[in-house]
Design a protein around this motif. Sequence first.
Motif, mmCIF file in Angstrom:
data_model
loop_
_atom_site.group_PDB
_atom_site.id
_atom_site.type_symbol
_atom_site.label_atom_id
_atom_site.label_comp_id
_atom_site.label_asym_id
_atom_site.label_seq_id
_atom_site.Cartn_x
_atom_site.Cartn_y
_atom_site.Cartn_z
ATOM 1 N N CYS A 58 -37.620 40.803 -61.414
ATOM 2 C CA CYS A 58 -38.719 40.370 -60.669
ATOM 3 C C CYS A 58 -38.572 41.302 -59.394
ATOM 4 N N ASN A 59 -39.771 42.009 -58.985
ATOM 5 C CA ASN A 59 -39.506 42.732 -57.727
ATOM 6 C C ASN A 59 -40.851 42.576 -56.603
ATOM 7 N N THR A 60 -41.701 41.348 -56.904
ATOM 8 C CA THR A 60 -42.731 41.107 -55.799
ATOM 9 C C THR A 60 -42.407 39.582 -55.731
ATOM 10 N N ARG A 61 -42.925 39.077 -54.695
ATOM 11 C CA ARG A 61 -43.040 37.479 -54.388
ATOM 12 C C ARG A 61 -44.206 36.814 -55.325
ATOM 13 N N THR A 62 -45.353 37.594 -55.507
ATOM 14 C CA THR A 62 -46.345 37.043 -56.415
ATOM 15 C C THR A 62 -45.794 36.948 -57.778
ATOM 16 N N LYS A 63 -45.210 37.952 -58.251
ATOM 17 C CA LYS A 63 -44.790 37.809 -59.701
ATOM 18 C C LYS A 63 -43.782 36.738 -59.909
ATOM 19 N N MET A 64 -42.878 36.527 -58.666
ATOM 20 C CA MET A 64 -41.953 35.419 -58.763
ATOM 21 C C MET A 64 -42.514 34.054 -58.846
#
Length: 83
Positions: free
Chosen positions: A40-46
């Motif tokens: 996971c590399n972005t907050r939205t994806k997380m």
Amino acid sequence: MINPLEEIILLISLAGAFITIPVLLILGLTLTIREILFYCNTRTKMAGLVFIALLYLWGLFSYAVMIFVFEQFGESMFSAVIP
């Protein structure tokens, strides 16, 4: 009255559903947590993945409640006194 062959078929189909559903839920939860931890590399994806993980947990909880209800139903059906 249920035919013995129908009873065997019913038991096999129910056993398949009772075994397959939790395995798929646990596998999905495991893969989602792995995705959150390692890829996971972005907050939205997380945030989306955490939501999906919570849905998997809700599915496991619902499955446990369903098993409990079926067990109670079976006990009440087969504990009746037949005159």
